[in-house]
Write a protein that holds these residues in place. Structure first.
Motif, PDB file in Angstrom:
ATOM      1  N   ARG B 110     -34.176 -32.422 -21.178  1.00 19.12           N
ATOM      2  CA  ARG B 110     -33.925 -33.251 -22.359  1.00 19.12           C
ATOM      3  C   ARG B 110     -34.758 -34.526 -22.321  1.00 19.12           C
ATOM      4  O   ARG B 110     -35.207 -34.939 -21.262  1.00 19.12           O
ATOM      5  CB  ARG B 110     -32.444 -33.624 -22.420  1.00 19.12           C
ATOM      6  N   GLY B 111     -34.923 -35.132 -23.483  1.00 18.88           N
ATOM      7  CA  GLY B 111     -35.610 -36.426 -23.560  1.00 18.88           C
ATOM      8  C   GLY B 111     -37.112 -36.259 -23.701  1.00 18.88           C
ATOM      9  O   GLY B 111     -37.625 -35.146 -23.743  1.00 18.88           O
ATOM     10  N   ALA B 112     -37.813 -37.394 -23.752  1.00 16.53           N
ATOM     11  CA  ALA B 112     -39.261 -37.363 -23.948  1.00 16.53           C
ATOM     12  C   ALA B 112     -39.924 -36.659 -22.771  1.00 16.53           C
ATOM     13  O   ALA B 112     -39.387 -36.627 -21.667  1.00 16.53           O
ATOM     14  CB  ALA B 112     -39.801 -38.785 -24.092  1.00 16.53           C
ATOM     15  N   PHE B 113     -41.091 -36.075 -23.020  1.00 16.59           N
ATOM     16  CA  PHE B 113     -41.847 -35.448 -21.945  1.00 16.59           C
ATOM     17  C   PHE B 113     -42.178 -36.498 -20.881  1.00 16.59           C
ATOM     18  O   PHE B 113     -42.474 -37.637 -21.186  1.00 16.59           O
ATOM     19  CB  PHE B 113     -43.135 -34.822 -22.488  1.00 16.59           C
ATOM     20  N   ASN B 114     -42.111 -36.066 -19.629  1.00 12.20           N
ATOM     21  CA  ASN B 114     -42.252 -37.011 -18.527  1.00 12.20           C
ATOM     22  C   ASN B 114     -43.569 -36.774 -17.803  1.00 12.20           C
ATOM     23  O   ASN B 114     -43.633 -36.064 -16.819  1.00 12.20           O
ATOM     24  CB  ASN B 114     -41.071 -36.820 -17.562  1.00 12.20           C
ATOM     25  N   ALA B 115     -44.619 -37.383 -18.317  1.00  7.35           N
ATOM     26  CA  ALA B 115     -45.944 -37.149 -17.752  1.00  7.35           C
ATOM     27  C   ALA B 115     -46.238 -38.153 -16.653  1.00  7.35           C
ATOM     28  O   ALA B 115     -45.778 -39.295 -16.696  1.00  7.35           O
ATOM     29  CB  ALA B 115     -46.982 -37.262 -18.855  1.00  7.35           C
ATOM     30  N   MET B 132     -47.425 -44.304 -20.419  1.00  8.98           N
ATOM     31  CA  MET B 132     -47.435 -42.848 -20.268  1.00  8.98           C
ATOM     32  C   MET B 132     -46.330 -42.239 -21.141  1.00  8.98           C
ATOM     33  O   MET B 132     -45.443 -41.533 -20.663  1.00  8.98           O
ATOM     34  CB  MET B 132     -47.173 -42.560 -18.795  1.00  8.98           C
ATOM     35  N   VAL B 133     -46.374 -42.543 -22.428  1.00  8.49           N
ATOM     36  CA  VAL B 133     -45.332 -42.096 -23.356  1.00  8.49           C
ATOM     37  C   VAL B 133     -46.023 -41.513 -24.587  1.00  8.49           C
ATOM     38  O   VAL B 133     -46.698 -42.235 -25.321  1.00  8.49           O
ATOM     39  CB  VAL B 133     -44.416 -43.274 -23.775  1.00  8.49           C
ATOM     40  N   THR B 135     -45.032 -40.486 -27.427  1.00  8.09           N
ATOM     41  CA  THR B 135     -44.618 -40.966 -28.751  1.00  8.09           C
ATOM     42  C   THR B 135     -45.437 -42.189 -29.179  1.00  8.09           C
ATOM     43  O   THR B 135     -45.674 -42.390 -30.368  1.00  8.09           O
ATOM     44  CB  THR B 135     -43.121 -41.315 -28.754  1.00  8.09           C
ATOM     45  N   GLN B 136     -45.861 -42.992 -28.200  1.00  6.09           N
ATOM     46  CA  GLN B 136     -46.678 -44.170 -28.531  1.00  6.09           C
ATOM     47  C   GLN B 136     -47.968 -43.750 -29.206  1.00  6.09           C
ATOM     48  O   GLN B 136     -48.389 -44.339 -30.207  1.00  6.09           O
ATOM     49  CB  GLN B 136     -47.045 -44.953 -27.265  1.00  6.09           C
ATOM     50  N   ILE B 190     -37.875 -45.229 -33.274  1.00 11.64           N
ATOM     51  CA  ILE B 190     -38.257 -44.830 -31.912  1.00 11.64           C
ATOM     52  C   ILE B 190     -39.551 -45.514 -31.511  1.00 11.64           C
ATOM     53  O   ILE B 190     -39.667 -46.121 -30.449  1.00 11.64           O
ATOM     54  CB  ILE B 190     -38.446 -43.291 -31.822  1.00 11.64           C
TER      55      ILE B 190
END
Lengths: 136, 381
Positions: B110-115, B132-133, B135-136, B190
């Motif tokens: 769950r949640g944003a991808f964690n790169a 490293m997000v 959505t930005q 967001i």
């Protein structure tokens, strides 16, 4: 000059007039940031301290840790890209903004160093940021 | 090159399925696709497949049968499914095989991808600083696009509103309740200008497509949906991509521009000939920008398009007829094949409550993802 520890070595000079260190491709002259670690190809160059806001957003939720190393208590922060004339467009935090609604593409900005987090010794960790030019 | 047909399609519903692994969801989709084609796993001469975060696709032989078939694992970010399809398509178009399968599946937390920075050749500080997000990136690209081309937040809202409305009629979609425009626009911000309901979420799911040569497809009486083109392109100089500490002042092209152009050339048709399209909608602004990048309208015309409902099911170019990533969620390895699944379904006239009217003959699909990769397919009936 602000006291503190740089978030990383080699990405900016923490002088009274702080400067980002980019890299210039020795063959093509293309400028990038940060300077890649291949001295045969990339020559470190000081980037212009002033530029214009290319685009922006606001990080409204705390990024996942790792890799994010900011404080646990999260405050939304603005970030974006700033075009440094004749050089490159860099991604940066944006500082000195009271109201995110003030952000406008094309606004003039200049480089600052701002505290980003504290290390275990209680020292400030500094990061580069661009802030709107102060009215003179 | 020989013609290649899609003779069987299968999907495991997208969303959350705690009881099944990603691989099992891929196997579920494959069984469904085989049943649709009237074939058995033993009939598969080869397979291409992949996931981004749910393991090696070739392990699927444990689920489906140890027939000894050659199975190539594909791992190509958001284009994983599209690349598996290209592999399978080439294997048949070249004349080497008559029938095979392309599979994509995934299962993300769950949640944003964690790169992590090292996976992208970036220094650690870039991630520590909070860059490293993903959505930005989408928000920043969109913010500039909106300023340059006069796109309003209402248009972003209308895209998401349409996605949820279409998904009501899509069995495989995750979020199947309508959401009204005000709720979308006023939901939690967001990453400005994008609100919560404008983003897709990482999800789970699986898709499988059975491909066959013309000879085999005719033999089975399933020579209806033909692959006219399938291409993947990486980024050109001066493009703007996710996770970029700097970009060139001299702006350039985009991987989608390259992929779209190549796909149209290969198919010998143009954007005006397309009857429906599935476009990468990681967030609603991506759908807006990709309408222009794929050649369906000019920059800025999306305002008029969305206000007039021209991308609705009954519009001039229905877009994301099953609700897209916004309503289906994004299991990276399966997402591109979901688009092709939906297009094949629509061309067969089996779209049910979301069927595009007017007997559509051509369908376009487009995926885009990190670190600047784009895949396009065009199907024709």
């Amino acid at each position: 000059m602000m006291d503190g520890i740089a978030i990383a070595e080699g990405i900016f000079r923490a002088t009274p007039q702080p400067t980002l260190i980019g890299g210039r491709d020795r063959a093509s002259g293309r400028v990038v940031f940060p300077c890649p670690a291949d001295p045969d190809r990339w020559e470190p160059v000081d980037l212009p301290r002033r530029g214009t806001l290319w685009s922006w957003t606001v990080q409204r939720f705390r990024p996942k840790s790792p890799p994010y190393a900011g404080p646990e208590a999260f405050e939304p922060f603005a970030l974006g890209y700033v075009e440094l004339p004749g050089a490159v467009i860099v991604e940066s935090r944006l500082a000195g903004i009271d109201d995110f609604g003030q952000l406008r593409i094309g606004m003039e900005m200049e480089l600052r160093l701002v505290p980003f987090a504290r290390n275990a010794q209680g020292e400030d960790i500094l990061i580069y940021a661009f802030a709107p030019m102060r009215e003179v | 090159m020989q013609d290649v047909f899609i003779i069987g399609i299968g999907i495991h519903p997208f969303g959350r399925t705690d009881a099944l692994s990603g691989l099992q969801q891929g196997a579920y989709a494959t069984r469904q696709a085989l049943a649709d084609a009237g074939l058995d796993w033993r009939d598969m001469q080869f397979g291409f497949g992949g996931s981004d975060a749910a393991g090696n696709a070739d392990s699927i032989v444990n689920e489906l049968g140890l027939t000894g078939l050659p199975f190539i694992n594909v791992k190509n970010g958001c284009a994983t499914g599209g690349s598996a399809l290209i592999g399978a398509w080439q294997a048949i178009a070249s004349g080497q095989y008559d029938v095979g399968v392309a599979i994509g599946f995934d299962k993300h937390p769950r949640g944003a991808f964690n790169a992590l920075p090292a996976e992208y050749g970036l220094p650690d500080w870039y991630g520590e600083a909070g860059f490293m997000v993903t959505t930005q990136f989408f928000a920043i690209k969109l913010q500039r696009y909106m300023a340059l081309h006069g796109i309003t937040p209402a248009t972003l809202g209308r895209v998401a509103e349409k996605s949820f409305r279409n998904a009501v009629h899509a069995d495989h979609a995750w979020r199947r309740s309508p959401v009204d425009l005000d709720t979308i626009l006023n939901s939690q911000m967001i990453s400005d200008p994008l609100t919560k309901y404008m983003f897709c979420s990482p999800a789970e799911g699986g898709v499988a497509l059975i491909l066959a040569s013309a000879k085999k497809a005719r033999e089975l009486g399933r020579d209806r949906v033909r692959i006219k083109s399938a291409v993947v392109r990486t980024r050109p100089p001066g493009s703007f991509e996710v996770f970029a500490p700097s970009i060139d002042i001299e702006r350039g092209g985009a991987p989608t521009l390259l992929a779209s152009k190549a796909a149209f050339e290969m198919a010998g048709i143009g954007p005006e000939d397309i009857d429906l399209a599935q476009l990468q909608d990681t967030e609603s602004g991506a759908e807006v920008m990709h309408m222009a990048e794929n050649g369906f309208c000019k920059d800025g015309e999306q305002e008029e398009w969305l206000a007039n409902g021209w991308t609705d099911i009954d519009g001039r170019l229905p877009v994301n007829t099953d609700g897209g990533c916004i309503a289906c969620g994004e299991p990276i390895g399966a997402s591109g094949l979901r688009q092709v699944y939906e297009n094949a379904l629509q061309l067969r006239g089996l779209g049910g409550g979301r069927q595009v009217p007017g007997d559509p003959r051509t369908a376009y699909s487009h995926v885009y993802g990190a670190p600047g990769i784009s895949g396009v397919t065009i199907l024709e009936r």
